[in-house]
Design a protein around this motif. Sequence first.
Motif, PDB file in Angstrom:
ATOM      1  N   HIS A 180       0.807  -1.089   0.146  1.00  0.00           N
ATOM      2  CA  HIS A 180      -0.061  -0.056  -0.134  1.00  0.00           C
ATOM      3  C   HIS A 180       0.934   1.297   0.038  1.00  0.00           C
ATOM      4  N   HIS A 181       2.007   1.147   0.536  1.00  0.00           N
ATOM      5  CA  HIS A 181       3.059   2.308   0.499  1.00  0.00           C
ATOM      6  C   HIS A 181       3.171   2.731  -1.004  1.00  0.00           C
ATOM      7  N   LEU A 182       3.389   1.633  -1.850  1.00  0.00           N
ATOM      8  CA  LEU A 182       3.694   1.980  -3.259  1.00  0.00           C
ATOM      9  C   LEU A 182       2.587   2.566  -3.878  1.00  0.00           C
ATOM     10  N   ALA A 183       1.212   2.129  -3.502  1.00  0.00           N
ATOM     11  CA  ALA A 183      -0.001   2.606  -4.255  1.00  0.00           C
ATOM     12  C   ALA A 183       0.018   4.046  -3.620  1.00  0.00           C
ATOM     13  N   ASN A 184       0.065   4.406  -2.509  1.00  0.00           N
ATOM     14  CA  ASN A 184      -0.015   5.803  -1.943  1.00  0.00           C
ATOM     15  C   ASN A 184       0.980   6.770  -2.627  1.00  0.00           C
ATOM     16  N   TYR A 185       2.233   6.055  -2.910  1.00  0.00           N
ATOM     17  CA  TYR A 185       3.398   6.983  -3.173  1.00  0.00           C
ATOM     18  C   TYR A 185       3.002   7.370  -4.884  1.00  0.00           C
ATOM     19  N   ARG A 186       2.482   6.117  -5.646  1.00  0.00           N
ATOM     20  CA  ARG A 186       1.991   6.232  -7.176  1.00  0.00           C
ATOM     21  C   ARG A 186       0.859   7.534  -7.252  1.00  0.00           C
ATOM     22  N   GLY A 187      -0.326   7.260  -6.206  1.00  0.00           N
ATOM     23  CA  GLY A 187      -1.269   8.104  -6.170  1.00  0.00           C
ATOM     24  C   GLY A 187      -0.880   9.745  -6.003  1.00  0.00           C
ATOM     25  N   TYR A 188       0.132   9.782  -4.922  1.00  0.00           N
ATOM     26  CA  TYR A 188       0.714  11.231  -4.674  1.00  0.00           C
ATOM     27  C   TYR A 188       1.544  11.699  -5.986  1.00  0.00           C
ATOM     28  N   LYS A 189       2.340  10.975  -6.547  1.00  0.00           N
ATOM     29  CA  LYS A 189       3.088  11.459  -7.676  1.00  0.00           C
ATOM     30  C   LYS A 189       2.076  11.777  -8.949  1.00  0.00           C
ATOM     31  N   ASN A 190       0.920  11.082  -8.846  1.00  0.00           N
ATOM     32  CA  ASN A 190       0.098  11.349 -10.263  1.00  0.00           C
ATOM     33  C   ASN A 190      -0.940  12.415  -9.918  1.00  0.00           C
ATOM     34  N   ASN A 191      -1.369  12.357  -8.632  1.00  0.00           N
ATOM     35  CA  ASN A 191      -2.445  13.279  -8.480  1.00  0.00           C
ATOM     36  C   ASN A 191      -2.313  14.333  -7.373  1.00  0.00           C
ATOM     37  N   GLY A 192      -1.151  14.294  -6.552  1.00  0.00           N
ATOM     38  CA  GLY A 192      -1.002  15.348  -5.461  1.00  0.00           C
ATOM     39  C   GLY A 192      -1.742  14.724  -4.229  1.00  0.00           C
ATOM     40  N   ILE A 193      -2.272  13.540  -4.288  1.00  0.00           N
ATOM     41  CA  ILE A 193      -3.199  13.126  -3.009  1.00  0.00           C
ATOM     42  C   ILE A 193      -2.694  11.287  -3.155  1.00  0.00           C
ATOM     43  N   THR A 194      -2.548  11.032  -1.881  1.00  0.00           N
ATOM     44  CA  THR A 194      -2.263   9.637  -1.558  1.00  0.00           C
ATOM     45  C   THR A 194      -3.547   9.077  -1.807  1.00  0.00           C
ATOM     46  N   ASN A 195      -3.568   7.572  -1.610  1.00  0.00           N
ATOM     47  CA  ASN A 195      -4.896   6.850  -1.592  1.00  0.00           C
ATOM     48  C   ASN A 195      -5.466   6.826  -0.378  1.00  0.00           C
ATOM     49  N   ASP A 196      -4.532   6.951   0.766  1.00  0.00           N
ATOM     50  CA  ASP A 196      -5.150   7.386   2.093  1.00  0.00           C
ATOM     51  C   ASP A 196      -5.998   8.695   1.999  1.00  0.00           C
TER      52      ASP A 196
END
Length: 247
Positions: A180-196
């Motif tokens: 989930h850390h990778l998913a959060n990081y990817r979300g932040y890199k793409n959209n400026g907000i984590t999945n959390d």
Amino acid sequence: MKYSDFRGIAGLGGICINCENNIRAFALREARKHGIPFMVWGSTDFEDAPDSFLKDGKKSFKEGFGEFSHTFGLRRMKRMYEGMVGDYRVLKYFWHLPFMYRCMRHFYYKMRDNWLMKPPGKLAWIDPFIEVTFKGTGIDVLYFFEYIEYRPFEHIAALNRETGWEMLQGKETRQDCLLHHLANYRGYKNNGITNDGFFYSVLIRDGQLTREEALEKEKRGLGDLEEKARKVLDRIGADPEAVKYIK
């Protein structure tokens, strides 16, 4: 933000895809083995994937997950095509041999995982995009949070008060998943907000968090997120420096 703009968070086939399938497959297999006629299930729309919330005509979690049949009809082939080449970011690399090699390994291990878990459905294990459904299994499923209001902060406080249990890393969701850390990081890199952060936004709309509280939680989560992503890559045998290519 449109659904198509958010698809990059999951990438080809998704960072996280098979845990729900495995849990469902195991639960169904054990229920059948012991003659259990119904199960109580804890999934909730509050913790559904971001892309599900952004998709037009969103269905509830219990209706949306596993809605495709387990046969290789036209709908299934369309779904597989969309998963492989439907994202324009994937098309750029689709004929790149190292990329294709990794994709094939990804599909192989997902199918191997499905085979070991023995999901219901004819030949279901050979489909890397399978969504294990409860429909047609003969097992009735009751969704816990249709009867008990989903209030994660109150639930965690009760667990702490009654059992002494403390939540991991100050999180209310996805506490046991390193990926989930990778998913959060990817979300932040793409959209400026984590999945959390997306999860917090759902709680804001439900009145369970203020915007300020959610921003503070997101800020704390971002503090060492890149370092956590590096550690996950190292743990799974990847180069930690590859974190800079996550997008």
